[in-house]
Design an enzyme around this catalytic site. Structure first.
Site, short mmCIF file in Angstrom:
data_model
loop_
_atom_site.label_atom_id
_atom_site.label_comp_id
_atom_site.label_asym_id
_atom_site.label_seq_id
_atom_site.Cartn_x
_atom_site.Cartn_y
_atom_site.Cartn_z
N CYS A 112 0.82 -1.21 0.00
CA CYS A 112 0.00 0.00 0.00
C CYS A 112 0.85 1.27 0.00
O CYS A 112 1.54 1.53 -0.96
CB CYS A 112 -0.94 -0.03 1.19
SG CYS A 112 -2.58 0.31 0.66
N HIS B 230 -3.92 -5.44 0.53
CA HIS B 230 -3.41 -5.89 1.83
C HIS B 230 -3.42 -7.41 1.94
O HIS B 230 -4.46 -8.00 2.22
CB HIS B 230 -4.26 -5.29 2.96
CG HIS B 230 -4.00 -3.85 3.17
ND1 HIS B 230 -2.98 -3.39 3.96
CD2 HIS B 230 -4.60 -2.75 2.66
CE1 HIS B 230 -2.96 -2.07 3.94
NE2 HIS B 230 -3.93 -1.65 3.16
N GLU C 9 -2.27 -9.22 4.25
CA GLU C 9 -2.36 -9.66 5.64
C GLU C 9 -3.79 -9.80 6.14
O GLU C 9 -4.05 -10.43 7.17
CB GLU C 9 -1.58 -8.70 6.55
CG GLU C 9 -2.15 -7.30 6.71
CD GLU C 9 -1.80 -6.34 5.56
OE1 GLU C 9 -1.36 -6.82 4.50
OE2 GLU C 9 -1.97 -5.13 5.73
#
Ligand code: XMP
Length: 516
Positions: free
Chosen positions: A79, A167, A169
Protein backbone atom coordinates in the site's frame (compact mmCIF):
# COMPACT_ATOMS: atom_id res chain seq x y z
CA UNK A 1 21.07 -15.76 15.59
CA UNK A 2 17.82 -16.79 13.97
CA UNK A 3 16.90 -15.18 10.66
CA UNK A 4 14.29 -12.47 10.51
CA UNK A 5 12.18 -10.19 8.39
CA UNK A 6 12.04 -6.50 9.32
CA UNK A 7 8.74 -4.68 8.94
CA UNK A 8 9.21 -0.94 8.69
CA UNK A 9 6.16 0.69 10.17
CA UNK A 10 4.81 3.80 8.50
CA UNK A 11 1.87 3.86 10.91
CA UNK A 12 -0.71 1.56 9.35
CA UNK A 13 -3.38 -0.01 11.53
CA UNK A 14 -2.50 -3.31 9.82
CA UNK A 15 1.23 -3.42 10.62
CA UNK A 16 0.88 -5.82 13.53
CA UNK A 17 -1.29 -8.04 11.42
CA UNK A 18 1.47 -8.33 8.80
CA UNK A 19 3.81 -9.41 11.57
CA UNK A 20 1.38 -12.06 12.79
CA UNK A 21 0.91 -13.45 9.30
CA UNK A 22 4.65 -13.69 8.67
CA UNK A 23 5.08 -15.46 12.00
CA UNK A 24 2.28 -17.87 11.12
CA UNK A 25 4.67 -19.02 8.39
CA UNK A 26 7.14 -19.87 11.18
CA UNK A 27 9.37 -16.99 10.18
CA UNK A 28 10.43 -14.55 12.88
CA UNK A 29 9.85 -10.85 12.17
CA UNK A 30 10.14 -7.56 14.00
CA UNK A 31 8.33 -4.26 13.63
CA UNK A 32 10.42 -1.09 13.71
CA UNK A 33 9.23 2.48 13.16
CA UNK A 34 10.53 4.02 9.92
CA UNK A 35 12.10 6.86 11.92
CA UNK A 36 14.12 4.61 14.22
CA UNK A 37 15.79 2.03 12.02
CA UNK A 38 17.27 -1.13 13.56
CA UNK A 39 20.63 -2.70 12.71
CA UNK A 40 20.39 -4.49 9.42
CA UNK A 41 22.75 -7.33 10.24
CA UNK A 42 23.19 -10.70 8.55
CA UNK A 43 20.16 -12.17 10.32
CA UNK A 44 17.88 -9.91 8.26
CA UNK A 45 16.55 -11.70 5.17
CA UNK A 46 14.08 -9.18 3.82
CA UNK A 47 12.12 -6.00 4.52
CA UNK A 48 8.43 -5.15 4.31
CA UNK A 49 7.34 -1.50 4.05
CA UNK A 50 3.95 -1.14 5.71
CA UNK A 51 0.96 0.98 4.82
CA UNK A 52 0.32 4.37 6.39
CA UNK A 53 -2.49 6.79 7.23
CA UNK A 54 -0.42 9.37 5.31
CA UNK A 55 -0.53 10.06 1.58
CA UNK A 56 2.84 10.08 -0.19
CA UNK A 57 1.83 13.46 -1.57
CA UNK A 58 1.32 14.96 1.87
CA UNK A 59 3.85 17.24 3.47
CA UNK A 60 5.45 15.47 6.42
CA UNK A 61 4.69 12.00 4.99
CA UNK A 62 7.09 9.31 6.29
CA UNK A 63 10.33 9.12 4.30
CA UNK A 64 13.36 6.87 4.43
CA UNK A 65 16.50 6.53 2.39
CA UNK A 66 16.31 2.95 1.19
CA UNK A 67 18.90 2.93 -1.60
CA UNK A 68 21.40 0.80 0.29
CA UNK A 69 18.70 -1.46 1.76
CA UNK A 70 17.33 -2.10 -1.71
CA UNK A 71 20.71 -3.36 -2.87
CA UNK A 72 21.14 -5.66 0.11
CA UNK A 73 17.67 -7.07 0.75
CA UNK A 74 14.43 -8.08 -0.95
CA UNK A 75 11.77 -5.42 -0.27
CA UNK A 76 7.99 -5.73 -0.38
CA UNK A 77 6.03 -2.48 -0.26
CA UNK A 78 2.43 -2.79 0.90
CA UNK A 79 0.00 0.00 0.00
CA UNK A 80 1.73 3.23 1.16
CA UNK A 81 4.99 1.25 1.01
CA UNK A 82 4.31 0.38 -2.64
CA UNK A 83 3.21 3.92 -3.51
CA UNK A 84 6.24 5.39 -1.80
CA UNK A 85 8.68 3.15 -3.71
CA UNK A 86 6.92 3.94 -6.99
CA UNK A 87 6.88 7.69 -6.42
CA UNK A 88 10.51 7.82 -5.27
CA UNK A 89 11.58 6.08 -8.47
CA UNK A 90 9.79 8.62 -10.65
CA UNK A 91 6.30 7.13 -10.84
CA UNK A 92 3.13 9.11 -10.32
CA UNK A 93 0.80 8.71 -7.34
CA UNK A 94 -2.52 10.59 -7.42
CA UNK A 95 -5.75 10.58 -5.44
CA UNK A 96 -7.97 7.74 -6.71
CA UNK A 97 -10.89 8.87 -8.79
CA UNK A 98 -12.92 5.84 -7.85
CA UNK A 99 -13.42 4.16 -4.53
CA UNK A 100 -10.56 1.72 -3.90
CA UNK A 101 -11.80 0.30 -0.67
CA UNK A 102 -13.02 -3.20 0.08
CA UNK A 103 -13.01 -6.41 -1.91
CA UNK A 104 -11.74 -6.59 -5.50
CA UNK A 105 -10.62 -9.39 -7.80
CA UNK A 106 -7.36 -9.73 -9.69
CA UNK A 107 -8.22 -9.78 -13.41
CA UNK A 108 -4.64 -10.16 -14.50
CA UNK A 109 -1.94 -12.11 -12.65
CA UNK A 110 1.58 -12.78 -13.90
CA UNK A 111 2.04 -16.15 -12.21
CA UNK A 112 5.47 -16.52 -13.78
CA UNK A 113 6.60 -13.91 -11.28
CA UNK A 114 7.82 -15.56 -8.09
CA UNK A 115 5.76 -13.24 -5.86
CA UNK A 116 2.50 -14.36 -7.41
CA UNK A 117 3.21 -18.03 -8.01
CA UNK A 118 0.05 -19.98 -7.11
CA UNK A 119 -2.19 -16.88 -6.93
CA UNK A 120 -5.09 -17.52 -9.34
CA UNK A 121 -6.77 -15.04 -11.67
CA UNK A 122 -9.95 -13.79 -9.90
CA UNK A 123 -8.23 -14.05 -6.54
CA UNK A 124 -10.00 -11.75 -4.08
CA UNK A 125 -7.89 -8.96 -2.58
CA UNK A 126 -8.62 -6.28 0.03
CA UNK A 127 -8.05 -2.69 -1.04
CA UNK A 128 -7.89 0.24 1.35
CA UNK A 129 -6.33 3.36 -0.10
CA UNK A 130 -7.17 6.93 -1.04
CA UNK A 131 -4.26 7.31 -3.47
CA UNK A 132 -3.41 5.17 -6.44
CA UNK A 133 -0.30 4.58 -8.52
CA UNK A 134 -1.14 6.13 -11.90
CA UNK A 135 2.18 5.68 -13.68
CA UNK A 136 5.16 3.49 -12.92
CA UNK A 137 8.72 4.02 -14.19
CA UNK A 138 9.82 1.96 -17.23
CA UNK A 139 11.65 -0.66 -15.18
CA UNK A 140 8.57 -1.42 -13.03
CA UNK A 141 6.75 -4.44 -14.45
CA UNK A 142 3.07 -4.60 -13.61
CA UNK A 143 2.42 -8.15 -12.41
CA UNK A 144 -1.23 -7.93 -11.28
CA UNK A 145 -4.26 -5.71 -11.98
CA UNK A 146 -7.91 -5.51 -10.99
CA UNK A 147 -10.49 -4.00 -13.32
CA UNK A 148 -10.13 -0.67 -11.51
CA UNK A 149 -6.54 -0.74 -10.30
CA UNK A 150 -4.00 -1.23 -13.07
CA UNK A 151 -0.98 -1.33 -10.77
CA UNK A 152 -2.27 -3.81 -8.18
CA UNK A 153 1.24 -5.32 -7.98
CA UNK A 154 4.61 -4.60 -9.54
CA UNK A 155 8.16 -5.98 -9.66
CA UNK A 156 11.10 -3.68 -10.23
CA UNK A 157 13.05 -5.37 -13.03
CA UNK A 158 16.55 -6.56 -12.12
CA UNK A 159 15.92 -6.12 -8.37
CA UNK A 160 14.23 -8.03 -5.58
CA UNK A 161 11.86 -5.10 -4.92
CA UNK A 162 8.10 -5.60 -5.16
CA UNK A 163 5.02 -3.52 -4.41
CA UNK A 164 1.35 -4.38 -3.89
CA UNK A 165 -1.51 -1.93 -3.46
CA UNK A 166 -3.74 -4.42 -1.65
CA UNK A 167 -3.41 -5.89 1.83
CA UNK A 168 -2.25 -9.55 1.82
CA UNK A 169 -2.36 -9.66 5.64
CA UNK A 170 -6.14 -9.20 5.85
CA UNK A 171 -8.12 -12.45 5.64
CA UNK A 172 -10.39 -10.96 2.94
CA UNK A 173 -7.35 -11.29 0.64
CA UNK A 174 -7.94 -14.97 0.03
CA UNK A 175 -4.45 -15.75 -1.31
CA UNK A 176 -2.65 -13.20 0.84
CA UNK A 177 -0.83 -15.86 2.79
CA UNK A 178 0.38 -17.53 -0.46
CA UNK A 179 1.82 -14.19 -1.55
CA UNK A 180 3.49 -13.55 1.80
CA UNK A 181 4.95 -17.05 1.73
CA UNK A 182 6.29 -16.46 -1.78
CA UNK A 183 8.00 -13.36 -0.47
CA UNK A 184 9.46 -14.53 2.84
CA UNK A 185 10.23 -18.13 1.89
CA UNK A 186 10.72 -18.02 -1.89
CA UNK A 187 12.27 -14.60 -2.42
CA UNK A 188 13.92 -13.96 0.98
CA UNK A 189 14.86 -17.62 1.49
CA UNK A 190 13.70 -17.94 5.11
CA UNK A 191 13.78 -21.49 6.48
CA UNK A 192 10.44 -21.53 8.36
CA UNK A 193 12.04 -23.00 11.46
CA UNK A 194 10.72 -20.48 14.00
CA UNK A 195 8.27 -22.72 15.90
CA UNK A 196 7.07 -22.56 19.48
CA UNK A 197 9.26 -25.53 20.38
CA UNK A 198 12.27 -23.85 18.80
CA UNK A 199 11.39 -20.60 20.57
CA UNK A 200 11.14 -22.35 23.95
CA UNK A 201 14.43 -24.20 23.47
CA UNK A 202 16.40 -21.15 22.36
CA UNK A 203 14.89 -18.92 25.02
CA UNK A 204 15.65 -21.36 27.82
CA UNK A 205 19.24 -21.69 26.58
CA UNK A 206 19.59 -17.90 26.36
CA UNK A 207 18.14 -17.41 29.83
CA UNK A 208 20.60 -19.95 31.25
CA UNK A 209 23.44 -18.06 29.64
CA UNK A 210 22.15 -14.65 30.71
CA UNK A 211 21.30 -15.54 34.31
CA UNK A 212 23.86 -18.17 35.28
CA UNK A 213 23.48 -18.78 39.03
CA UNK A 214 21.62 -15.51 39.64
CA UNK A 215 18.33 -15.36 41.50
CA UNK A 216 15.18 -13.86 39.95
CA UNK A 217 12.09 -12.51 41.70
CA UNK A 218 8.79 -12.41 39.88
CA UNK A 219 5.17 -11.51 40.61
CA UNK A 220 2.61 -13.81 39.00
CA UNK A 221 -0.97 -12.81 38.27
CA UNK A 222 -2.51 -16.14 37.27
CA UNK A 223 -2.67 -14.81 33.72
CA UNK A 224 -1.20 -16.42 30.63
CA UNK A 225 1.75 -14.08 30.12
CA UNK A 226 3.27 -14.06 33.58
CA UNK A 227 2.74 -17.81 33.93
CA UNK A 228 4.40 -18.75 30.65
CA UNK A 229 7.28 -16.34 31.35
CA UNK A 230 7.73 -17.94 34.77
CA UNK A 231 7.74 -21.46 33.34
CA UNK A 232 10.46 -20.51 30.84
CA UNK A 233 12.52 -19.00 33.64
CA UNK A 234 11.88 -22.03 35.83
CA UNK A 235 13.09 -24.36 33.09
CA UNK A 236 16.25 -22.27 32.84
CA UNK A 237 17.14 -21.63 36.49
CA UNK A 238 14.82 -23.87 38.55
CA UNK A 239 14.58 -22.94 42.23
CA UNK A 240 16.53 -19.73 41.70
CA UNK A 241 13.27 -18.28 40.39
CA UNK A 242 11.24 -16.97 43.35
CA UNK A 243 7.60 -16.30 42.48
CA UNK A 244 5.10 -14.25 44.42
CA UNK A 245 1.32 -14.43 43.99
CA UNK A 246 -0.64 -11.72 45.80
CA UNK A 247 -4.26 -12.10 46.83
CA UNK A 248 -5.70 -8.58 46.85
CA UNK A 249 -9.13 -9.98 47.63
CA UNK A 250 -10.38 -8.85 44.24
CA UNK A 251 -9.92 -12.06 42.28
CA UNK A 252 -12.73 -14.31 41.07
CA UNK A 253 -14.33 -16.79 43.44
CA UNK A 254 -11.79 -19.43 44.63
CA UNK A 255 -9.32 -18.21 42.04
CA UNK A 256 -6.48 -17.56 44.45
CA UNK A 257 -6.52 -21.11 45.79
CA UNK A 258 -6.95 -22.71 42.36
CA UNK A 259 -4.19 -20.74 40.69
CA UNK A 260 -1.80 -21.24 43.60
CA UNK A 261 -2.41 -25.00 43.38
CA UNK A 262 -1.74 -25.00 39.63
CA UNK A 263 1.52 -23.14 40.19
CA UNK A 264 2.58 -25.64 42.83
CA UNK A 265 1.70 -28.53 40.54
CA UNK A 266 3.88 -27.00 37.85
CA UNK A 267 6.78 -27.16 40.31
CA UNK A 268 7.19 -23.38 40.60
CA UNK A 269 8.87 -21.99 43.68
CA UNK A 270 5.88 -19.85 44.65
CA UNK A 271 4.85 -17.91 47.72
CA UNK A 272 1.19 -16.92 48.13
CA UNK A 273 0.52 -13.74 50.06
CA UNK A 274 -2.87 -12.87 51.48
CA UNK A 275 -3.00 -9.07 51.49
CA UNK A 276 -6.77 -8.70 51.39
CA UNK A 277 -7.07 -6.57 54.50
CA UNK A 278 -4.47 -4.10 53.32
CA UNK A 279 -6.21 -3.58 49.98
CA UNK A 280 -9.74 -3.38 51.41
CA UNK A 281 -8.54 -1.01 54.09
CA UNK A 282 -6.94 1.37 51.63
CA UNK A 283 -9.86 1.18 49.20
CA UNK A 284 -12.57 1.84 51.79
CA UNK A 285 -14.84 4.70 50.74
CA UNK A 286 -13.02 5.29 47.41
CA UNK A 287 -15.30 5.30 44.38
CA UNK A 288 -13.37 7.13 41.65
CA UNK A 289 -12.01 4.51 39.18
CA UNK A 290 -8.60 6.04 38.53
CA UNK A 291 -8.13 6.57 42.25
CA UNK A 292 -8.91 2.89 42.84
CA UNK A 293 -6.35 1.90 40.21
CA UNK A 294 -3.69 4.12 41.78
CA UNK A 295 -4.31 2.74 45.27
CA UNK A 296 -4.17 -0.83 43.99
CA UNK A 297 -1.01 -0.21 41.96
CA UNK A 298 0.77 1.44 44.90
CA UNK A 299 -0.40 -1.18 47.42
CA UNK A 300 0.70 -3.92 45.12
CA UNK A 301 4.19 -2.45 44.97
CA UNK A 302 4.31 -2.19 48.77
CA UNK A 303 3.31 -5.84 49.19
CA UNK A 304 5.68 -6.98 46.47
CA UNK A 305 8.54 -4.95 47.88
CA UNK A 306 8.12 -6.50 51.33
CA UNK A 307 7.87 -10.00 49.87
CA UNK A 308 10.98 -9.39 47.76
CA UNK A 309 12.88 -8.23 50.86
CA UNK A 310 11.79 -11.37 52.70
CA UNK A 311 13.06 -13.50 49.84
CA UNK A 312 16.36 -11.61 49.82
CA UNK A 313 16.73 -12.18 53.55
CA UNK A 314 16.14 -15.89 53.18
CA UNK A 315 18.89 -16.29 50.59
CA UNK A 316 22.20 -17.71 51.85
CA UNK A 317 24.79 -15.11 52.90
CA UNK A 318 26.23 -12.93 50.22
CA UNK A 319 23.64 -13.89 47.62
CA UNK A 320 21.19 -11.38 46.31
CA UNK A 321 18.42 -11.52 43.74
CA UNK A 322 19.51 -9.19 40.97
CA UNK A 323 16.67 -9.71 38.53
CA UNK A 324 12.98 -9.04 38.23
CA UNK A 325 11.09 -11.35 35.85
CA UNK A 326 8.20 -9.86 33.88
CA UNK A 327 5.59 -11.20 31.47
CA UNK A 328 5.83 -8.23 29.06
CA UNK A 329 4.68 -9.19 25.55
CA UNK A 330 5.37 -7.67 22.14
CA UNK A 331 2.32 -5.38 21.83
CA UNK A 332 3.30 -3.71 25.15
CA UNK A 333 6.56 -2.71 23.52
CA UNK A 334 5.48 -1.80 19.99
CA UNK A 335 2.69 0.42 21.20
CA UNK A 336 5.13 2.59 23.05
CA UNK A 337 7.17 3.27 19.90
CA UNK A 338 4.23 3.80 17.56
CA UNK A 339 4.73 6.23 14.71
CA UNK A 340 1.99 8.58 15.78
CA UNK A 341 3.03 8.52 19.42
CA UNK A 342 1.24 6.72 22.20
CA UNK A 343 -2.51 6.80 21.86
CA UNK A 344 -4.33 8.91 24.40
CA UNK A 345 -4.63 7.29 27.80
CA UNK A 346 -8.28 6.56 28.41
CA UNK A 347 -7.69 4.39 31.44
CA UNK A 348 -4.37 4.01 33.19
CA UNK A 349 -3.66 0.34 32.64
CA UNK A 350 -1.16 -0.34 35.35
CA UNK A 351 1.03 -3.21 34.52
CA UNK A 352 0.58 -4.68 37.96
CA UNK A 353 3.99 -5.93 38.98
CA UNK A 354 5.63 -2.81 37.54
CA UNK A 355 9.10 -2.12 38.82
CA UNK A 356 9.40 0.39 41.63
CA UNK A 357 12.44 2.54 40.82
CA UNK A 358 14.04 2.10 44.21
CA UNK A 359 14.33 -1.66 43.82
CA UNK A 360 17.04 -1.33 41.19
CA UNK A 361 16.60 -4.82 39.81
CA UNK A 362 17.50 -5.66 36.25
CA UNK A 363 14.50 -6.75 34.21
CA UNK A 364 14.28 -10.09 32.38
CA UNK A 365 11.35 -10.43 29.95
CA UNK A 366 11.44 -13.77 28.10
CA UNK A 367 8.24 -13.09 26.11
CA UNK A 368 8.88 -9.57 24.91
CA UNK A 369 9.02 -10.62 21.25
CA UNK A 370 5.75 -12.60 21.23
CA UNK A 371 2.10 -11.86 20.51
CA UNK A 372 -0.52 -13.23 22.87
CA UNK A 373 -1.55 -16.19 20.71
CA UNK A 374 2.12 -17.11 20.34
CA UNK A 375 2.53 -17.01 24.12
CA UNK A 376 -0.34 -19.48 24.37
CA UNK A 377 1.32 -21.81 21.87
CA UNK A 378 4.63 -21.67 23.73
CA UNK A 379 2.68 -22.37 26.92
CA UNK A 380 1.16 -25.41 25.29
CA UNK A 381 4.60 -26.65 24.22
CA UNK A 382 5.71 -26.24 27.83
CA UNK A 383 2.62 -28.15 29.02
CA UNK A 384 1.28 -25.28 31.11
CA UNK A 385 -2.10 -26.04 32.77
CA UNK A 386 -4.74 -25.58 30.01
CA UNK A 387 -6.99 -23.83 32.55
CA UNK A 388 -4.44 -21.06 32.82
CA UNK A 389 -3.66 -20.92 29.08
CA UNK A 390 -7.33 -20.61 28.15
CA UNK A 391 -8.19 -18.00 30.75
CA UNK A 392 -9.85 -14.79 29.65
CA UNK A 393 -7.87 -11.60 30.18
CA UNK A 394 -8.55 -10.21 33.65
CA UNK A 395 -7.65 -6.65 34.70
CA UNK A 396 -4.87 -6.18 37.24
CA UNK A 397 -7.15 -4.26 39.65
CA UNK A 398 -9.57 -7.18 39.36
CA UNK A 399 -13.09 -6.87 40.66
CA UNK A 400 -12.30 -3.42 42.08
CA UNK A 401 -13.20 -1.96 38.69
CA UNK A 402 -16.20 -4.27 38.33
CA UNK A 403 -17.80 -3.08 41.56
CA UNK A 404 -18.87 0.35 40.37
CA UNK A 405 -18.47 2.97 43.05
CA UNK A 406 -17.06 2.21 46.48
CA UNK A 407 -15.91 -1.29 47.36
CA UNK A 408 -16.95 -3.39 50.33
CA UNK A 409 -16.17 -7.01 51.09
CA UNK A 410 -19.89 -7.80 50.89
CA UNK A 411 -20.29 -6.31 47.39
CA UNK A 412 -17.24 -8.23 46.21
CA UNK A 413 -18.66 -11.44 47.67
CA UNK A 414 -22.02 -10.96 45.92
CA UNK A 415 -20.25 -10.17 42.65
CA UNK A 416 -18.00 -13.25 42.98
CA UNK A 417 -21.03 -15.50 43.46
CA UNK A 418 -22.88 -14.08 40.46
CA UNK A 419 -19.77 -14.11 38.30
CA UNK A 420 -19.05 -17.71 39.25
CA UNK A 421 -22.50 -18.78 38.01
CA UNK A 422 -22.04 -16.80 34.80
CA UNK A 423 -18.57 -18.17 34.00
CA UNK A 424 -19.53 -21.74 34.95
CA UNK A 425 -22.46 -21.63 32.54
CA UNK A 426 -20.27 -20.26 29.76
CA UNK A 427 -17.83 -23.11 30.34
CA UNK A 428 -20.53 -25.78 30.46
CA UNK A 429 -22.02 -24.65 27.17
CA UNK A 430 -18.71 -24.20 25.32
CA UNK A 431 -19.19 -20.42 25.06
CA UNK A 432 -16.25 -19.61 27.33
CA UNK A 433 -13.71 -20.51 24.64
CA UNK A 434 -15.63 -18.63 21.95
CA UNK A 435 -15.60 -15.41 23.94
CA UNK A 436 -12.52 -13.21 24.28
CA UNK A 437 -13.47 -11.86 27.67
CA UNK A 438 -16.50 -12.14 29.94
CA UNK A 439 -17.30 -10.78 33.34
CA UNK A 440 -19.96 -9.56 35.71
CA UNK A 441 -20.37 -5.98 36.91
CA UNK A 442 -21.92 -4.93 40.20
CA UNK A 443 -23.96 -1.78 39.56
CA UNK A 444 -24.32 0.99 42.12
CA UNK A 445 -28.12 1.00 41.89
CA UNK A 446 -30.88 -0.87 43.61
CA UNK A 447 -34.13 -1.75 41.99
CA UNK A 448 -37.52 -2.96 43.07
CA UNK A 449 -38.49 -6.58 42.71
CA UNK A 450 -40.83 -9.12 44.18
CA UNK A 451 -39.96 -12.48 45.69
CA UNK A 452 -42.82 -14.63 46.97
CA UNK A 453 -45.18 -12.05 48.44
CA UNK A 454 -42.40 -9.74 49.45
CA UNK A 455 -41.33 -6.54 47.79
CA UNK A 456 -37.54 -6.44 47.44
CA UNK A 457 -35.17 -3.56 46.86
CA UNK A 458 -31.88 -5.09 45.87
CA UNK A 459 -28.85 -4.92 43.63
CA UNK A 460 -28.43 -5.24 39.86
CA UNK A 461 -25.57 -7.02 38.08
CA UNK A 462 -24.68 -6.63 34.41
CA UNK A 463 -23.21 -9.46 32.37
CA UNK A 464 -20.61 -8.61 29.71
CA UNK A 465 -19.16 -10.85 27.00
CA UNK A 466 -17.09 -9.52 24.12
CA UNK A 467 -15.23 -10.81 21.11
CA UNK A 468 -11.91 -9.12 20.34
CA UNK A 469 -8.41 -9.69 19.01
CA UNK A 470 -6.43 -7.52 21.34
CA UNK A 471 -8.85 -5.54 23.50
CA UNK A 472 -8.42 -2.39 21.42
CA UNK A 473 -11.80 -2.89 19.76
CA UNK A 474 -14.50 -5.33 20.82
CA UNK A 475 -17.96 -6.51 19.80
CA UNK A 476 -20.59 -7.68 22.24
CA UNK A 477 -21.36 -11.35 21.86
CA UNK A 478 -24.82 -12.55 20.87
CA UNK A 479 -25.23 -15.16 23.59
CA UNK A 480 -28.35 -17.30 23.07
CA UNK A 481 -31.45 -16.06 24.91
CA UNK A 482 -31.96 -19.48 26.50
CA UNK A 483 -28.52 -19.37 28.03
CA UNK A 484 -29.00 -15.80 29.26
CA UNK A 485 -32.34 -16.79 30.75
CA UNK A 486 -30.79 -19.74 32.60
CA UNK A 487 -27.93 -17.64 33.96
CA UNK A 488 -30.26 -14.86 35.05
CA UNK A 489 -32.55 -17.33 36.87
CA UNK A 490 -29.68 -19.03 38.60
CA UNK A 491 -28.15 -15.76 39.76
CA UNK A 492 -31.43 -14.34 41.06
CA UNK A 493 -32.39 -17.60 42.77
CA UNK A 494 -29.03 -18.30 44.35
CA UNK A 495 -27.31 -15.02 45.05
CA UNK A 496 -28.85 -13.22 47.95
CA UNK A 497 -28.79 -9.48 47.37
CA UNK A 498 -29.45 -9.54 43.61
CA UNK A 499 -32.92 -9.27 42.12
CA UNK A 500 -32.12 -8.10 38.59
CA UNK A 501 -29.67 -9.14 35.84
CA UNK A 502 -29.02 -7.16 32.64
CA UNK A 503 -26.89 -7.90 29.57
CA UNK A 504 -24.51 -5.32 28.14
CA UNK A 505 -25.04 -4.87 24.39
CA UNK A 506 -22.42 -2.19 23.74
CA UNK A 507 -19.36 -2.52 21.56
CA UNK A 508 -15.97 -0.82 21.85
CA UNK A 509 -15.72 1.89 20.70
CA UNK A 510 -17.66 3.83 21.87
CA UNK A 511 -18.08 1.80 25.08
CA UNK A 512 -15.04 0.23 26.74
CA UNK A 513 -14.87 -3.39 27.85
CA UNK A 514 -14.73 -2.59 31.56
CA UNK A 515 -17.32 -0.20 32.94
CA UNK A 516 -14.78 1.74 34.97
P1 XMP B 1 -11.12 -1.38 28.30
O1 XMP B 1 -12.03 -1.32 29.47
O2 XMP B 1 -10.13 -0.25 28.28
O3 XMP B 1 -10.27 -2.71 28.51
O4 XMP B 1 -11.84 -1.53 27.01
C1 XMP B 1 -9.38 -3.27 27.56
C2 XMP B 1 -8.69 -4.44 28.22
O5 XMP B 1 -7.87 -3.99 29.29
C3 XMP B 1 -8.27 -4.57 30.51
N1 XMP B 1 -8.15 -3.54 31.55
C4 XMP B 1 -7.15 -3.49 32.44
N2 XMP B 1 -6.10 -4.31 32.62
N3 XMP B 1 -5.37 -2.96 34.41
C5 XMP B 1 -5.22 -4.04 33.64
O6 XMP B 1 -4.26 -4.80 33.86
C6 XMP B 1 -6.41 -2.08 34.29
O7 XMP B 1 -6.52 -1.10 35.03
C7 XMP B 1 -7.34 -2.37 33.23
N4 XMP B 1 -8.46 -1.74 32.80
C8 XMP B 1 -8.94 -2.49 31.75
C9 XMP B 1 -9.70 -5.00 30.30
O8 XMP B 1 -10.06 -6.06 31.19
C10 XMP B 1 -9.66 -5.44 28.85
O9 XMP B 1 -9.10 -6.72 28.72
Amino acid sequence: MSEKIIILDFGSQYTQLIARRVRELNVYCEIHPFNNLPDFDDAVKGIIFSGSPFSVRQEGAPQIDYTELQQRFPILGVCYGAQYLAQKSGGEVLPSEIREYGRANLQFVDTSNELLSGVPVQSQVWMSHGDTIKEVPANFNIIASTDKVRVAAYHVAGTRTYGIQFHPEVTHSTDGQVLLKNFVVGICGCAQDWTSTAFAETTIAELKEQLGDDHVIMALSGGVDSTVAAVLLHEAIGKNLHCIFVDHGLLRKNEYEQVLDSYKNMGLNIKGINAKDLFYGRLAGVSEPEQKRKIIGASFIDVFDQAAKDIQNELPDGLEAKWLGQGTIYPDIIESISVKGPSATIKSHHNVGGLPDFMKLKVVEPLKTLFKDEVRRVGKTLEVDPNILGRHPFPGPGLAIRVLGDITEEKVRILQEADDIYIRNLKETGWYDKVWQAGTIFLPVQSVGVMGDERTYEHVVALRAVGSLDGMTADWIHLPYDLLAKISNEIINHVKGINRVVYDISSKPPATIEWE
